[in-house]
Design a protein around this motif. Structure first.
Motif, PDB file in Angstrom:
ATOM      1  N   UNK A 186      62.396  27.107  -5.347  1.00  0.00           N
ATOM      2  CA  UNK A 186      61.923  25.849  -5.958  1.00  0.00           C
ATOM      3  C   UNK A 186      61.070  26.253  -7.260  1.00  0.00           C
ATOM      4  N   UNK A 187      60.353  25.178  -7.755  1.00  0.00           N
ATOM      5  CA  UNK A 187      59.558  25.492  -8.754  1.00  0.00           C
ATOM      6  C   UNK A 187      58.356  26.195  -8.537  1.00  0.00           C
ATOM      7  N   UNK A 188      57.598  25.615  -7.599  1.00  0.00           N
ATOM      8  CA  UNK A 188      56.500  26.401  -7.026  1.00  0.00           C
ATOM      9  C   UNK A 188      56.550  25.934  -5.610  1.00  0.00           C
ATOM     10  N   UNK A 189      57.144  26.738  -4.579  1.00  0.00           N
ATOM     11  CA  UNK A 189      57.508  26.407  -3.330  1.00  0.00           C
ATOM     12  C   UNK A 189      57.474  27.329  -2.280  1.00  0.00           C
ATOM     13  N   UNK A 190      57.461  26.582  -1.042  1.00  0.00           N
ATOM     14  CA  UNK A 190      57.435  27.319   0.385  1.00  0.00           C
ATOM     15  C   UNK A 190      58.958  27.833   0.471  1.00  0.00           C
ATOM     16  N   UNK A 191      59.237  28.170   1.524  1.00  0.00           N
ATOM     17  CA  UNK A 191      60.704  28.795   1.971  1.00  0.00           C
ATOM     18  C   UNK A 191      61.094  27.505   2.701  1.00  0.00           C
ATOM     19  N   UNK A 253      69.672  28.170   0.214  1.00  0.00           N
ATOM     20  CA  UNK A 253      68.452  28.692   0.740  1.00  0.00           C
ATOM     21  C   UNK A 253      67.305  28.919  -0.358  1.00  0.00           C
ATOM     22  N   UNK A 254      66.292  28.341  -0.034  1.00  0.00           N
ATOM     23  CA  UNK A 254      65.231  28.121  -1.215  1.00  0.00           C
ATOM     24  C   UNK A 254      64.007  29.155  -0.878  1.00  0.00           C
ATOM     25  N   UNK A 255      64.020  30.230  -1.773  1.00  0.00           N
ATOM     26  CA  UNK A 255      63.009  31.408  -1.491  1.00  0.00           C
ATOM     27  C   UNK A 255      61.951  31.401  -2.097  1.00  0.00           C
ATOM     28  N   UNK A 256      61.016  30.468  -2.012  1.00  0.00           N
ATOM     29  CA  UNK A 256      59.623  30.292  -2.689  1.00  0.00           C
ATOM     30  C   UNK A 256      59.944  29.766  -4.198  1.00  0.00           C
ATOM     31  N   UNK A 360      53.682  19.659   2.169  1.00  0.00           N
ATOM     32  CA  UNK A 360      54.215  19.953   0.912  1.00  0.00           C
ATOM     33  C   UNK A 360      55.162  21.135   0.942  1.00  0.00           C
ATOM     34  N   UNK A 361      56.502  20.633  -0.027  1.00  0.00           N
ATOM     35  CA  UNK A 361      57.358  21.771  -0.087  1.00  0.00           C
ATOM     36  C   UNK A 361      57.382  22.458  -1.383  1.00  0.00           C
TER      37      UNK A 361
END
Ligand SMILES: [Zn+2]
Length: 385
Positions: A186-191, A253-256, A360-361
């Motif tokens: 993501x832009x600023x993201x979690x997993x 799969x979103x890796x941070x 928040x994601x």
């Protein structure tokens, strides 16, 4: 049998001043029968963590027995990763056309029969009694043939289109896979992970803390382009009176966060994906790692964006992964050009208040945001696996 690693450099772009960009396709072939997994990273050019995760996975597979093949394409969109402006990577949109690189894949099931030289109806008619394993094998072959036929129609006579060329190439490499993992951030993201409705229970095997369940439909992304042929086959076969499983799985799969890599985090990311390969019967031995205490999921329809009501600077007070309550202050604007002699706090520093409970994601990667800009993305109506 010894592991064989096959490397192929596929040229995908010749630049105006000369020089070539290529895909580095690495096939880890165990030379033992088993499933095929396809893993790519950085289709959005600023989303870089997947590359180091791929590297860590390769190191593990070199020393540990597995079945079948794992095909890796790190840096799957070199054009986008090279597309820099100042210190920032503009890797999300094709600068030539404005299209989002992950909305450019092809839904083979929507193309006309003469565009792909294939009729699903006829295929079903002639395979109504074919045993599943055999059917699966020939359908995989059909998917590749359809892509090749489409490519021929689309490109050969009048030349390739920059927009579709890369996406089609990646789909072709993925066509033989049983499992597809498309690594983003993501832009600023979690997993977190996007999974199709039909995979809702299976996605827990990836051990990610947060999961978004998307419809079994096509909206242009790689995971969807890869699962649509299988979803459609099941639907049409069902209509013809036979129940089939969908064994195929694909995930985004979103890796941070974008614009960074971390070895420490990659070791955890890589272990999660290796554990998944173990559960799918590919990696012989499981890997040890800290699993999340809880795994949450919500429907894509409950994945909500907060848009900026004001243009100005925005101070983010909540972090990705954080649980929020209705009424929480999510952040505070600073409307610098509204500052007057009174220094009135309410007009200069309005707050953003949470409308519902959630998690928040994502949040934007810059604090400078105009009206209508995306501030936060939040999972609401959250369920636990
Ligand atoms: Zn992405």
């Amino acid at each position: 049998m010894a592991l064989k690693i096959h490397q192929e450099k596929k040229i995908i772009h010749e630049m105006p001043a000369g020089g070539e960009l290529y895909l580095n396709v690495l096939t880890f072939d165990s030379q033992r029968p088993g499933p095929v997994t396809y893993i790519q990273s950085s289709v959005h050019g600023a989303e870089l963590q997947g590359n180091i995760v791929i590297y860590e996975m390769m190191k593990h597979l070199k020393g540990h027995p597995f079945k079948g093949k794992v095909i890796f394409v790190p840096m799957a969109n070199p054009f986008a990763t090279n597309n820099r402006q100042g210190g920032h990577t503009q890797g999300r949109f094709n600068p030539l056309t404005g299209n989002n690189w992950n909305r450019n894949y092809i839904d083979l099931m929507k193309l006309k029969e003469d565009q792909v030289n294939f009729s699903l109806k006829n295929f079903i008619k002639s395979n109504i009694d074919t045993p599943w394993e055999e059917l699966k094998k020939s359908y995989k072959k059909v998917i590749l043939e359809m892509l090749l036929a489409h490519e021929k129609k689309l490109f050969l006579e009048r030349g390739p289109r920059h927009n579709t060329l890369l996406n089609l190439e990646l789909q072709k490499i993925a066509a033989q896979a049983d499992f597809v993992l498309d690594l983003h951030t993501g832009p600023v993201a979690t997993r977190y992970i996007y999974s199709a409705e039909y995979e809702r229970d299976r996605v827990a095997d990836l051990s990610f803390p947060f999961n978004l369940s998307i419809p079994n439909e096509f909206a242009g992304a790689m995971d969807e382009a890869c699962f649509m042929p299988w979803v459609k086959l099941k639907e049409e076969m069902y209509a013809a009176g036979r129940e089939l499983p969908i064994e195929f799985e694909s995930y985004t799969v979103e890796l941070g966060s974008e614009e960074r890599i971390s070895t420490e985090e990659a070791l955890v990311d890589s272990n999660r994906l290796l554990h998944y390969l173990h559960l799918r019967g590919q990696l012989d031995e499981d890997v040890e790692f800290q699993k999340p205490d809880k795994q949450y999921w919500s429907l894509l329809a409950d994945y909500k964006t907060y848009f900026a009501k004001h243009g100005g600077l925005f101070e983010f007070l909540k972090s990705p992964g954080q649980h929020i309550k209705k009424g929480d202050v999510l952040g505070r604007y600073l409307l610098a050009n509204k500052i007057s002699a009174e220094l009135d706090e309410t007009s200069i520093r309005p707050e953003l208040i949470a409308l519902k409970d959630g998690i928040v994601i994502n949040h934007a990667c810059t604090c400078g945001i105009g009206t209508g800009g995306e501030l936060y993305q939040v999972m609401e109506e959250v369920n636990v696996f």
